[in-house]
Design a protein around this motif. Structure first.
Motif, PDB file in Angstrom:
ATOM      1  N   SER A 169     -20.282  12.021  -1.913  1.00 19.87           N
ATOM      2  CA  SER A 169     -20.814  12.919  -0.881  1.00 19.87           C
ATOM      3  C   SER A 169     -22.338  13.057  -1.009  1.00 19.87           C
ATOM      4  N   LEU A 170     -22.840  13.027  -2.243  1.00 17.01           N
ATOM      5  CA  LEU A 170     -24.310  13.091  -2.403  1.00 17.01           C
ATOM      6  C   LEU A 170     -24.969  11.822  -1.863  1.00 17.01           C
ATOM      7  N   ARG A 219     -25.087  12.031   1.823  1.00 20.58           N
ATOM      8  CA  ARG A 219     -26.147  12.937   2.294  1.00 20.58           C
ATOM      9  C   ARG A 219     -27.520  12.311   2.108  1.00 20.58           C
ATOM     10  N   HIS A 261     -28.911  10.502   4.971  1.00 16.91           N
ATOM     11  CA  HIS A 261     -29.457  11.301   6.089  1.00 16.91           C
ATOM     12  C   HIS A 261     -30.610  12.191   5.672  1.00 16.91           C
ATOM     13  N   ALA A 262     -31.137  11.959   4.475  1.00 17.75           N
ATOM     14  CA  ALA A 262     -32.237  12.810   4.000  1.00 17.75           C
ATOM     15  C   ALA A 262     -33.449  12.644   4.916  1.00 17.75           C
ATOM     16  N   LYS A 312     -34.406  11.821  -0.456  1.00 16.81           N
ATOM     17  CA  LYS A 312     -33.380  10.787  -0.658  1.00 16.81           C
ATOM     18  C   LYS A 312     -33.332  10.402  -2.142  1.00 16.81           C
ATOM     19  N   MET A 314     -31.524  13.040  -4.216  1.00 15.15           N
ATOM     20  CA  MET A 314     -30.066  13.036  -4.054  1.00 15.15           C
ATOM     21  C   MET A 314     -29.429  11.798  -4.665  1.00 15.15           C
ATOM     22  N   ARG A 327     -20.916  21.575  -8.355  1.00 12.48           N
ATOM     23  CA  ARG A 327     -20.155  20.952  -7.258  1.00 12.48           C
ATOM     24  C   ARG A 327     -18.763  20.552  -7.726  1.00 12.48           C
ATOM     25  N   ASP A 367     -24.437  21.947   5.660  1.00 12.10           N
ATOM     26  CA  ASP A 367     -25.018  21.070   6.691  1.00 12.10           C
ATOM     27  C   ASP A 367     -25.279  21.910   7.933  1.00 12.10           C
ATOM     28  N   GLU A 416     -34.190  22.156  -3.679  1.00 12.11           N
ATOM     29  CA  GLU A 416     -33.511  22.449  -2.412  1.00 12.11           C
ATOM     30  C   GLU A 416     -34.535  22.784  -1.334  1.00 12.11           C
ATOM     31  N   THR A 442     -36.319  19.874   0.229  1.00  8.18           N
ATOM     32  CA  THR A 442     -35.577  18.972   1.110  1.00  8.18           C
ATOM     33  C   THR A 442     -35.193  19.632   2.441  1.00  8.18           C
TER      34      THR A 442
END
Ligand code: PEP
Ligand code: MG
Length: 563
Positions: A57-58, A61, A64-65, A71, A74, A135, A150, A166, A169
């Protein structure tokens, strides 16, 4: 319908916003009721599957950073989730009979300590490791993953606190504002929010509880006010404040000066060449603090002379003939460098950081000074000033000045961040050409209050009369020696505090570029004599709140629209 509630915190990034909330999910922690592991192999399988999902999942994501750096953050976290050493550590805990969520926590803690010991880049991965832990724990417990959800529509983020990573980003188009329950005014999250121009209030106690059933909030990031479940007139009032603010800011351009023409240079705080290029596009008079350590952190080896020369050249080119004040490497202790490890310290903030690290590793400083001199040579019309962080004694100031001048640098100064430098500023300034007060650290050291501790926000306020006395002493040292004293801590970006600083004798103010307009407008509303009177009232006040109130009473009514 939920009840309208007004909450107050500390405004750290001006501007208003109203809209739906997006709650940043907190970490859930160990399951206190989990049984011991009786089948370590099956538990291990389950944890591996969860870690695999976390990594996937990271990575998704990361695709789409919104920036390359986001990017990279992540992607690096994703690869750590399937790290073999971590999984071996978890298996070991399970074999002892530890329950799955506790096994993750214990193994992560052991691993984190190892990374901390290595230092540098690896030490900074500890935050990522905790992110994975949280997580994975949430997934194991069937609860929502922590972090920023999201966003599908522009929203106001509600969080206990946000990690700097956080904040870095965040998508400015989707984040209308930020409200946190914890955090401090000089925390990196607050600094980053201001740099991004996102309205933000920290230390808003009770915000999580108040928004449980309230999907909408209105925020004034200047005064730190948050209205939960606002009614139509609240939103109108906020819009009216926005209009008044725009009117108060209208025509704020050109050189910084009081109404009667007393000049105060308005400058930007920057940290990378990219930052400097962006800041140079603003209507301001240069950069009063280039935090050069950004070039050194997160690396296995120091940047080469060539790379440093190239970066500093870009910064000087961006500002042309406007002033650029570069601070030499301010690392060590809590900002460790793997290539300059001086060993563990009990009290990093009081340890071998800043100039003290440069004294232990003269080679690093000399290369930096040489690169700065070459950059100044490459940009002949530039105005480069160079200063050292964390200076406490006259000898240190002298040592730095000799080295910097020896490298061919013309304008050499020191930061005043310790009470020692502040109360002996006259003698310190005899050795150098200028001083710049770092109010973030000066508050921390004057009040003996950790600047990263949101709970200590009141003690850390630059309105504390003791801190103001330190600033006054520094300015007196400036007057006695005829050397300019500026401010480059967060205090300089507060329009009301800026008036006090000018009244105390500060000649330049450096801040997040987005704050310059409001500070310039505030100066234009007041005469220098009023600033002086404000400074006297503030220093003579008995409390921080009393100081601020006394100054506000003397201010032009329009000033409130700028806060
Ligand atoms: C300060 O301490 O006020 C300062 C400007 O330096 P930094 O925030 O980078 O420590
Ligand atoms: Mg500092």
């Amino acid at each position: 319908m939920s009840n309208r509630t007004v909450l107050h915190g500390i405004g750290v990034s001006a501007g208003t916003a109203s809209g739906p909330i997006a709650v940043v999910t907190p970490a859930v922690g160990i399951d206190e009721h989990e049984p011991a592991s009786t089948d370590p192999e099956a538990d291990s399988e389950r944890i591996r599957a969860v870690l695999h999902d976390v990594a996937a999942s990271l990575s998704a994501r990361a695709e789409h950073a919104n920036s390359d750096s986001a990017k990279a953050v992540m992607d690096a976290t994703a690869s750590l989730a399937t790290d073999k050493g971590l999984i071996r550590g978890i298996d070991k805990e399970l074999k002892k009979g530890t329950g799955p969520t506790k096994a993750i926590h214990d193994a992560v803690e052991l691993y984190a300590n190892k990374l901390r010991k290595i230092g540098g880049y690896m030490a900074e991965r500890v935050t990522d490791l905790y992110d994975i832990r949280d997580r994975a724990t949430a997934r194991l417990r069937g609860l929502p993953e922590p972090g920023i959800p999201d966003l599908t529509e522009p929203s106001i983020l509600i969080a206990h606190d946000l990690a700097p990573a956080e904040t870095a980003t965040l998508d400015k188009n989707l984040v209308l504002g930020i409200v946190t329950e914890a955090g401090g005014a000089t925390s990196h999250t607050a600094i980053l929010a201001a740099q991004l121009g996102i309205p933000c209030a920290v230390q808003v106690k009770g915000i999580a509880e108040a928004t449980v059933d309230a999907p909408l909030v209105a925020l004034d990031g200047g005064v730190g006010e948050v209205i939960v479940a606002p009614n139509a007139s609240d939103v109108d009032e906020l819009e009216e404040r926005s209009r008044r603010r725009a009117a108060a800011l209208a025509g704020s351009s050109g050189e910084g000066a009081t109404r009667d023409g007393y000049k105060v240079k308005l400058l930007a705080n920057t940290g990378t060449a990219e930052d400097a290029q962006k800041a140079a596009g603003y209507d301001l008079e240069g950069s009063g603090l280039f935090r050069s350590e950004f070039l050194f952190l997160d690396r296995d080896a120091a940047p080469s002379l060539e790379e440093q020369t190239e970066t500093y050249t870009k910064v000087l080119e961006a500002f042309g003939n406007r002033r650029v004040v570069v601070r030499t490497l301010d690392a060590g202790a809590d900002k460790p460098l793997s290539f300059a490890d001086l060993g563990e310290e009990e009290n990093p903030a009081l340890g071998r950081r800043g100039l003290r690290l440069s004294q232990a590793r003269e080679d690093l400083l000399d290369t930096q000074l040489e690169a700065l001199a070459s950059a100044a040579h490459n940009v002949p019309n530039s105005e480069l000033w160079v200063m050292a962080p964390m200076v406490a004694t006259v000898e240190e100031a002298k040592w730095f000045a000799e080295r910097a001048r020896g490298a061919g640098l013309k304008k050499v100064g020191v930061m005043v961040e310790t009470p020692a430098a502040a109360i002996r500023a006259g003698q310190v300034l005899e050795e150098v050409d200028f001083a710049s007060i770092g109010t973030n650290d000066l508050s921390q050291y004057t009040m003996a209050a950790d600047r990263m501790q949101g709970e200590l926000a009141e003690l850390l306020s630059p309105w504390q009369p003791a801190v103001l006395s330190m600033i006054r002493e520094t300015c007196r040292g400036g007057e006695a020696t005829g050397k300019p004293v500026g401010v480059c801590g967060e205090a300089g970006g507060d329009p009301l505090m800026a008036l006090v600083l000018v009244g105390l004798g500060v000649k330049s103010l450096s801040m997040a570029p987005g704050k310059v307009n409001a500070v310039r407008a505030a100066l234009r509303l007041h005469d220098f004599d009023t600033c002086r009177q404000m400074a006297n009232f503030a220093v003579d006040a008995r409390t921080a709140a009393g100081a601020r109130e006394a100054v506000l009473n003397l201010a032009d009514p329009v000033l409130k629209d700028l806060l």
